[in-house]
Write a protein that holds these residues in place. Structure first.
Motif, short mmCIF file in Angstrom:
data_model
loop_
_atom_site.label_atom_id
_atom_site.label_comp_id
_atom_site.label_asym_id
_atom_site.label_seq_id
_atom_site.Cartn_x
_atom_site.Cartn_y
_atom_site.Cartn_z
N GLY A 106 0.81 -1.22 0.00
CA GLY A 106 0.00 0.00 0.00
C GLY A 106 0.84 1.27 0.00
O GLY A 106 0.52 2.24 -0.69
N LEU A 107 1.92 1.28 0.77
CA LEU A 107 2.80 2.45 0.80
C LEU A 107 3.48 2.67 -0.56
O LEU A 107 3.63 3.81 -1.02
CB LEU A 107 3.85 2.27 1.90
CG LEU A 107 3.34 2.35 3.34
CD1 LEU A 107 4.44 1.99 4.32
CD2 LEU A 107 2.79 3.74 3.65
N LEU A 108 3.90 1.57 -1.19
CA LEU A 108 4.51 1.69 -2.51
C LEU A 108 3.52 2.20 -3.55
O LEU A 108 3.85 3.04 -4.39
CB LEU A 108 5.08 0.34 -2.95
CG LEU A 108 6.29 -0.17 -2.18
CD1 LEU A 108 6.65 -1.59 -2.62
CD2 LEU A 108 7.49 0.76 -2.36
N GLU A 109 2.30 1.71 -3.47
CA GLU A 109 1.27 2.17 -4.41
C GLU A 109 0.91 3.63 -4.16
O GLU A 109 0.71 4.41 -5.10
CB GLU A 109 0.02 1.29 -4.28
CG GLU A 109 -1.16 1.72 -5.14
CD GLU A 109 -0.87 1.67 -6.63
OE1 GLU A 109 -1.59 2.35 -7.39
OE2 GLU A 109 0.06 0.94 -7.04
N PHE A 110 0.85 4.02 -2.88
CA PHE A 110 0.57 5.41 -2.54
C PHE A 110 1.68 6.32 -3.06
O PHE A 110 1.40 7.39 -3.62
CB PHE A 110 0.45 5.56 -1.02
CG PHE A 110 0.09 6.95 -0.57
CD1 PHE A 110 -1.22 7.40 -0.64
CD2 PHE A 110 1.06 7.81 -0.08
CE1 PHE A 110 -1.56 8.67 -0.22
CE2 PHE A 110 0.75 9.09 0.33
CZ PHE A 110 -0.57 9.52 0.27
N ALA A 111 2.94 5.90 -2.90
CA ALA A 111 4.06 6.70 -3.41
C ALA A 111 4.01 6.79 -4.93
O ALA A 111 4.34 7.84 -5.51
CB ALA A 111 5.38 6.07 -2.95
N LEU B 94 1.01 12.08 -9.72
CA LEU B 94 0.30 13.37 -9.62
C LEU B 94 1.27 14.54 -9.65
O LEU B 94 0.95 15.61 -10.16
CB LEU B 94 -0.53 13.41 -8.33
CG LEU B 94 -1.76 12.51 -8.28
CD1 LEU B 94 -2.41 12.57 -6.91
CD2 LEU B 94 -2.77 12.93 -9.36
N GLY B 95 2.47 14.32 -9.09
CA GLY B 95 3.45 15.40 -9.07
C GLY B 95 4.32 15.47 -10.31
O GLY B 95 5.24 16.27 -10.37
N GLY B 96 4.04 14.57 -11.28
CA GLY B 96 4.82 14.59 -12.51
C GLY B 96 6.22 14.04 -12.36
O GLY B 96 7.10 14.36 -13.15
N ARG B 97 6.42 13.20 -11.32
CA ARG B 97 7.74 12.62 -11.10
C ARG B 97 7.71 11.14 -11.49
O ARG B 97 6.70 10.47 -11.37
CB ARG B 97 8.16 12.75 -9.63
CG ARG B 97 8.14 14.18 -9.11
CD ARG B 97 8.71 14.26 -7.70
NE ARG B 97 8.03 13.36 -6.79
CZ ARG B 97 6.93 13.67 -6.12
NH1 ARG B 97 6.37 14.85 -6.30
NH2 ARG B 97 6.37 12.80 -5.30
N ASP B 98 8.86 10.64 -11.90
CA ASP B 98 8.98 9.24 -12.31
C ASP B 98 9.69 8.37 -11.30
O ASP B 98 9.66 7.15 -11.40
CB ASP B 98 9.73 9.13 -13.65
CG ASP B 98 8.95 9.77 -14.79
OD1 ASP B 98 7.71 9.76 -14.70
OD2 ASP B 98 9.59 10.28 -15.72
N GLY B 99 10.36 8.97 -10.32
CA GLY B 99 11.17 8.20 -9.38
C GLY B 99 10.33 7.27 -8.54
O GLY B 99 9.38 7.69 -7.88
N GLY B 100 10.67 6.00 -8.52
CA GLY B 100 10.01 5.02 -7.67
C GLY B 100 8.68 4.53 -8.18
O GLY B 100 8.01 3.74 -7.51
#
Length: 211
Positions: A98-103, A109-115
């Motif tokens: 769940g934490l990985l999916e939330f991240a 949403l923030g337009g970032r690809d990391g993780g």
């Protein structure tokens, strides 16, 4: 599970099955903590905590129906029954998922690809069982553990018996974990090389009592 996901190249995972073999004794502190939980935590809170994805910030796929006998995979000779720490480990794995999916969602949403690729996927489920060697012993193990858990939960005199031995005991716990499960895409890692073996030993005596 994180190691399995990383080994397979972070492809979406499906319904997984984990065989966790245990041998040796259980520390007294583990037994004492289990009994203390039954006595000190309200029953409705225990029910809520045992629900699927109760510790996860993001709900996932529902877990498979409980069974007396589990098999590591189609045609596998590794069979077993209910795992002693199955529900606890499932909740921990679901929280990580769940934490990985939330991240992943926050990064998108923030337009970032990391993780983003580290998520286990929406179809992921986790089931853990204790290998026994054959289906008959697996059925007996499952019924015995369910009987013990039910008795400890609803029969206070039984808890007193479990707590009455004040002598320290040495614990020697060996864990062999094997994982199998479908993936939602072409894996880039070598699944044949994935095998986790971790022995856990305690050389110090532990006391089964409550302060």
């Amino acid at each position: 599970m994180h190691l399995a996901s990383k080994t397979l190249g972070y492809v979406p995972l499906g319904t997984s099955m984990t065989s966790a073999g245990l041998s040796g004794g259980f520390p007294g502190g583990t037994i004492a903590s289990f009994i203390a939980t039954l006595e000190d935590v309200p029953f409705n809170h225990l029910l809520l905590s045992s629900c699927d994805w109760s510790l996860s910030p993001v709900p996932g796929a529902p877990s498979p129906t409980p069974s007396l006998v589990h098999r590591l995979g189609p045609g596998s000779r590794i069979v077993g029954g209910v795992a002693f720490f199955g529900r606890i480990n499932r909740a921990l794995v679901q929280r990580t998922a769940g934490l990985l999916e939330f991240a992943r969602r926050e990064a998108r949403l923030g337009g970032r690809d990391g993780g983003v690729g580290a998520s286990y996927g929406p179809a992921f489920t986790y089931t853990e069982f204790m290998p026994t060697g054959n289906t008959l012993v697996a059925s007996i193990l499952s019924l015995a553990l369910w009987f013990v858990f039910t008795t400890l939960a609803f029969a206070a005199p039984v808890r007193i018996v479990f707590r009455s031995n004040p002598h320290p005991r040495r614990a020697n716990l060996h864990v062999l974990m094997l994982y199998t499960g479908p993936v939602g895409g072409q894996a880039s890692g070598d699944a044949a090389r994935f095998r986790a073996r971790r022995p856990v030993r305690s050389r110090h005596p532990t006391r089964c009592d409550r302060s």
